[in-house]
Design a protein around this motif. Structure first.
Motif, PDB file in Angstrom:
ATOM      1  N   UNK A  27      42.783  35.402 -15.391  1.00 28.89           N
ATOM      2  CA  UNK A  27      41.590  36.063 -14.632  1.00 28.89           C
ATOM      3  C   UNK A  27      42.057  37.768 -14.039  1.00 28.89           C
ATOM      4  N   UNK A  28      43.218  37.320 -13.344  1.00 30.28           N
ATOM      5  CA  UNK A  28      43.548  39.086 -12.477  1.00 30.28           C
ATOM      6  C   UNK A  28      44.893  39.794 -13.691  1.00 30.28           C
ATOM      7  N   UNK A  29      45.434  38.807 -14.188  1.00 35.20           N
ATOM      8  CA  UNK A  29      46.411  39.243 -15.349  1.00 35.20           C
ATOM      9  C   UNK A  29      45.318  40.968 -16.234  1.00 35.20           C
ATOM     10  N   UNK A  30      44.566  39.690 -17.108  1.00 42.61           N
ATOM     11  CA  UNK A  30      44.053  39.773 -17.757  1.00 42.61           C
ATOM     12  C   UNK A  30      42.416  40.783 -18.181  1.00 42.61           C
ATOM     13  N   UNK A  31      42.001  41.381 -16.609  1.00 42.55           N
ATOM     14  CA  UNK A  31      41.082  41.799 -16.411  1.00 42.55           C
ATOM     15  C   UNK A  31      41.459  42.745 -15.344  1.00 42.55           C
ATOM     16  N   UNK A  32      42.392  42.853 -14.654  1.00 39.61           N
ATOM     17  CA  UNK A  32      43.080  43.458 -14.036  1.00 39.61           C
ATOM     18  C   UNK A  32      44.157  44.416 -14.212  1.00 39.61           C
ATOM     19  N   UNK A  33      45.013  43.916 -14.644  1.00 32.35           N
ATOM     20  CA  UNK A  33      46.404  44.139 -14.554  1.00 32.35           C
ATOM     21  C   UNK A  33      46.390  44.091 -16.153  1.00 32.35           C
ATOM     22  N   UNK A  34      48.217  44.544 -16.959  1.00 32.05           N
ATOM     23  CA  UNK A  34      48.269  44.313 -17.873  1.00 32.05           C
ATOM     24  C   UNK A  34      49.418  43.026 -18.397  1.00 32.05           C
ATOM     25  N   UNK A  35      49.222  42.703 -19.235  1.00 27.28           N
ATOM     26  CA  UNK A  35      51.012  41.591 -18.628  1.00 27.28           C
ATOM     27  C   UNK A  35      52.157  42.154 -18.924  1.00 27.28           C
ATOM     28  N   UNK A  36      52.665  43.598 -19.295  1.00 27.44           N
ATOM     29  CA  UNK A  36      53.679  44.660 -18.774  1.00 27.44           C
ATOM     30  C   UNK A  36      53.996  44.467 -16.978  1.00 27.44           C
ATOM     31  N   UNK A  96      45.268  43.049   1.506  1.00 27.02           N
ATOM     32  CA  UNK A  96      44.177  43.207   0.983  1.00 27.02           C
ATOM     33  C   UNK A  96      43.489  41.908   2.492  1.00 27.02           C
ATOM     34  N   UNK A  97      43.427  42.356   3.130  1.00 28.35           N
ATOM     35  CA  UNK A  97      42.197  40.968   4.073  1.00 28.35           C
ATOM     36  C   UNK A  97      41.015  41.686   2.995  1.00 28.35           C
ATOM     37  N   UNK A  98      40.166  40.117   3.573  1.00 31.21           N
ATOM     38  CA  UNK A  98      38.562  40.257   3.198  1.00 31.21           C
ATOM     39  C   UNK A  98      37.852  39.683   3.933  1.00 31.21           C
ATOM     40  N   UNK A  99      36.656  40.378   3.616  1.00 29.82           N
ATOM     41  CA  UNK A  99      35.703  39.933   5.070  1.00 29.82           C
ATOM     42  C   UNK A  99      34.671  38.705   4.639  1.00 29.82           C
ATOM     43  N   UNK A 153      36.810  39.450  -7.042  1.00 26.44           N
ATOM     44  CA  UNK A 153      37.788  39.683  -7.560  1.00 26.44           C
ATOM     45  C   UNK A 153      38.371  41.165  -7.775  1.00 26.44           C
ATOM     46  N   UNK A 154      37.008  42.391  -8.176  1.00 18.77           N
ATOM     47  CA  UNK A 154      37.064  43.592  -8.548  1.00 18.77           C
ATOM     48  C   UNK A 154      37.400  44.741  -7.769  1.00 18.77           C
ATOM     49  N   UNK A 155      36.575  44.129  -6.857  1.00 16.36           N
ATOM     50  CA  UNK A 155      36.607  45.295  -5.354  1.00 16.36           C
ATOM     51  C   UNK A 155      38.484  44.770  -5.155  1.00 16.36           C
ATOM     52  N   UNK A 156      38.739  43.205  -4.501  1.00 14.59           N
ATOM     53  CA  UNK A 156      39.571  43.217  -3.849  1.00 14.59           C
ATOM     54  C   UNK A 156      40.963  44.026  -4.992  1.00 14.59           C
TER      55      UNK A 156
END
Length: 172
Positions: A21-30, A119-122, A158-161
């Motif tokens: 999901x991180x790869x496909x929704x937030x970055x590209x495979x390249x 990338x620390x998280x609350x 995920x989107x916020x992080x």
């Protein structure tokens, strides 16, 4: 080679699904390459300028087998000035006293090796008793996801992080 390497361990497949999901929704495979720990080595980690590591906590606060086997490889990785973000999966209701402990233990391993952790998280919004990932300052040492009890919050988290870590990853 892609700039960002996302390395993950998975037991049930959920951590791999999150990595995809991180790869496909937030970055590209390249831009971002996925690598299971059980198919990786230190040289592969060193081939990326920025890193994301993901792990579930299994059993009663343990590492998944693939990550536990991989830990010795970390000694050969040069973490010098390379951004490293972490995410972990856990079950805050089923295991409230060891919630995402593997994430906290892995964070300690990386910090001891000089990784530049981002990338620390609350901790707000989670209900647990104890966690090795809790830094005791209102933050976890990385993004925490609970697909067992809070799957409806995953995509927003995920989107916020990703927005939080993207500048450091992209600048690497």
């Amino acid at each position: 080679m892609q700039q960002i390497g996302l390395f993950f361990a998975t037991d049930t497949g959920t951590t791999e699904t999150i990595a995809q999901r991180i790869q496909h929704h937030h970055f590209s495979p390249d831009t971002l390459a996925l690598h299971p720990f059980d198919e990786s080595d230190a040289a592969l980690i060193d081939s990326h300028r920025a890193l994301i590591f993901g792990t579930p906590t299994v059993g009663y606060g343990d590492y998944p087998y693939a990550l536990e086997r991989f830990l010795d490889q970390l000694d050969a990785v040069d973490f010098n000035d390379r951004p490293v973000a972490l995410f972990g999966l856990g079950d805050q209701l089923g295991y409230p006293d060891v919630f995402v402990d593997a994430l906290g233990m892995f964070h300690a391993e990386l910090a001891a090796r000089g990784a530049r952790l981002i990338g620390y998280w609350p901790t707000e919004g989670y209900d647990y008793e104890a966690s090795k990932a809790d830094l005791s300052d209102g933050q976890f040492c990385g993004l925490v996801l609970d697909e067992d009890n809070q799957p409806g919050l995953t995509e927003a988290r995920l989107a916020r992080w990703i927005e939080q870590i993207r500048p450091a990853l992209s600048a690497a």
